[in-house]
Design a protein around this motif. Sequence first.
Motif, PDB file in Angstrom:
ATOM      1  N   GLU A  65       0.834  -1.203   0.000  1.00 40.73           N
ATOM      2  CA  GLU A  65       0.000   0.000   0.000  1.00 40.73           C
ATOM      3  C   GLU A  65       0.868   1.253   0.000  1.00 40.73           C
ATOM      4  O   GLU A  65       0.659   2.174  -0.795  1.00 40.73           O
ATOM      5  CB  GLU A  65      -0.898  -0.014   1.235  1.00 40.73           C
ATOM      6  CG  GLU A  65      -1.721   1.230   1.447  1.00 40.73           C
ATOM      7  CD  GLU A  65      -2.484   1.211   2.777  1.00 40.73           C
ATOM      8  OE1 GLU A  65      -2.770   2.311   3.276  1.00 40.73           O
ATOM      9  OE2 GLU A  65      -2.793   0.120   3.309  1.00 40.73           O
ATOM     10  N   TRP A  66       1.866   1.276   0.884  1.00 37.21           N
ATOM     11  CA  TRP A  66       2.666   2.491   1.019  1.00 37.21           C
ATOM     12  C   TRP A  66       3.719   2.645  -0.052  1.00 37.21           C
ATOM     13  O   TRP A  66       4.054   3.763  -0.429  1.00 37.21           O
ATOM     14  CB  TRP A  66       3.210   2.632   2.443  1.00 37.21           C
ATOM     15  CG  TRP A  66       2.048   3.118   3.221  1.00 37.21           C
ATOM     16  CD1 TRP A  66       1.249   2.398   4.042  1.00 37.21           C
ATOM     17  CD2 TRP A  66       1.452   4.410   3.097  1.00 37.21           C
ATOM     18  NE1 TRP A  66       0.189   3.176   4.462  1.00 37.21           N
ATOM     19  CE2 TRP A  66       0.287   4.409   3.897  1.00 37.21           C
ATOM     20  CE3 TRP A  66       1.775   5.566   2.395  1.00 37.21           C
ATOM     21  CZ2 TRP A  66      -0.538   5.525   4.025  1.00 37.21           C
ATOM     22  CZ3 TRP A  66       0.951   6.674   2.520  1.00 37.21           C
ATOM     23  CH2 TRP A  66      -0.186   6.635   3.317  1.00 37.21           C
ATOM     24  N   ASN A  69       1.488   4.150  -2.788  1.00 38.76           N
ATOM     25  CA  ASN A  69       1.104   5.529  -2.471  1.00 38.76           C
ATOM     26  C   ASN A  69       2.285   6.482  -2.622  1.00 38.76           C
ATOM     27  O   ASN A  69       2.148   7.571  -3.192  1.00 38.76           O
ATOM     28  CB  ASN A  69       0.561   5.627  -1.042  1.00 38.76           C
ATOM     29  CG  ASN A  69      -0.823   5.051  -0.889  1.00 38.76           C
ATOM     30  OD1 ASN A  69      -1.514   4.800  -1.865  1.00 38.76           O
ATOM     31  ND2 ASN A  69      -1.231   4.813   0.340  1.00 38.76           N
ATOM     32  N   ALA A  70       3.436   6.084  -2.078  1.00 38.62           N
ATOM     33  CA  ALA A  70       4.610   6.956  -2.141  1.00 38.62           C
ATOM     34  C   ALA A  70       5.084   7.122  -3.587  1.00 38.62           C
ATOM     35  O   ALA A  70       5.447   8.225  -3.999  1.00 38.62           O
ATOM     36  CB  ALA A  70       5.734   6.403  -1.266  1.00 38.62           C
ATOM     37  N   VAL A  80       9.838   0.171   0.214  1.00 43.04           N
ATOM     38  CA  VAL A  80       9.425   0.202   1.620  1.00 43.04           C
ATOM     39  C   VAL A  80       9.865  -1.117   2.253  1.00 43.04           C
ATOM     40  O   VAL A  80       9.490  -2.197   1.783  1.00 43.04           O
ATOM     41  CB  VAL A  80       7.895   0.371   1.763  1.00 43.04           C
ATOM     42  CG1 VAL A  80       7.469   0.256   3.224  1.00 43.04           C
ATOM     43  CG2 VAL A  80       7.450   1.699   1.171  1.00 43.04           C
ATOM     44  N   ARG A 102      -0.127   4.589   8.712  1.00 40.55           N
ATOM     45  CA  ARG A 102      -0.769   5.365   7.632  1.00 40.55           C
ATOM     46  C   ARG A 102      -0.668   6.866   7.906  1.00 40.55           C
ATOM     47  O   ARG A 102      -0.321   7.641   7.007  1.00 40.55           O
ATOM     48  CB  ARG A 102      -2.225   4.948   7.478  1.00 40.55           C
ATOM     49  CG  ARG A 102      -2.379   3.587   6.851  1.00 40.55           C
ATOM     50  CD  ARG A 102      -3.820   3.186   6.698  1.00 40.55           C
ATOM     51  NE  ARG A 102      -3.909   1.950   5.928  1.00 40.55           N
ATOM     52  CZ  ARG A 102      -4.763   0.976   6.192  1.00 40.55           C
ATOM     53  NH1 ARG A 102      -5.624   1.088   7.195  1.00 40.55           N
ATOM     54  NH2 ARG A 102      -4.765  -0.108   5.446  1.00 40.55           N
ATOM     55  N   MET A 105       3.100   7.915   7.589  1.00 45.96           N
ATOM     56  CA  MET A 105       3.571   7.914   6.199  1.00 45.96           C
ATOM     57  C   MET A 105       2.993   9.113   5.451  1.00 45.96           C
ATOM     58  O   MET A 105       3.700   9.761   4.684  1.00 45.96           O
ATOM     59  CB  MET A 105       3.201   6.608   5.492  1.00 45.96           C
ATOM     60  CG  MET A 105       4.139   5.461   5.783  1.00 45.96           C
ATOM     61  SD  MET A 105       5.869   5.711   5.242  1.00 45.96           S
ATOM     62  CE  MET A 105       5.705   5.752   3.465  1.00 45.96           C
ATOM     63  N   ASN A 106       1.729   9.429   5.676  1.00 43.56           N
ATOM     64  CA  ASN A 106       1.148  10.622   5.050  1.00 43.56           C
ATOM     65  C   ASN A 106       1.889  11.877   5.489  1.00 43.56           C
ATOM     66  O   ASN A 106       2.186  12.750   4.673  1.00 43.56           O
ATOM     67  CB  ASN A 106      -0.340  10.741   5.371  1.00 43.56           C
ATOM     68  CG  ASN A 106      -1.200  10.011   4.376  1.00 43.56           C
ATOM     69  OD1 ASN A 106      -0.954  10.053   3.181  1.00 43.56           O
ATOM     70  ND2 ASN A 106      -2.200   9.320   4.870  1.00 43.56           N
TER      71      ASN A 106
END
Length: 118
Positions: A65-66, A69-70, A80, A102, A105-106
């Motif tokens: 997911e990250w 997203n990144a 990651v 989450r 990371m945001n």
Amino acid sequence: MNKAVKPPFDIRIQTERIGQDYLFVVTGGEAHIGATAMAFHQEDGKIHTELGVAPGHREDRLALEWAGNACTRLKTTVTVVMGIHIPSASRADIELAVQTVREEMNRVLDGLLEPAAG
């Protein structure tokens, strides 16, 4: 390497720029390497992800997911590395740890993009 730490499980996010790319190391509780996810843009513009997971570990979906997203937000290749182990964790503990990752990371991504907005 930049580092952010967030209680209650000492979620740590270390960020390192490697050329134009980024490496994020996300740990918490008893730190280890449980999953590694890489995301990059293909020639057709779509994001492709790759995943490596140590047997018995469950960080895979959050790492994927990250990474995705990144990669989308930073417009570059991202890796990651994630390892979070909270002994005797309840479902609520796990949900809180995931939510904390989450949020952090945001926050980290927002901080990396801030200079570009100026």
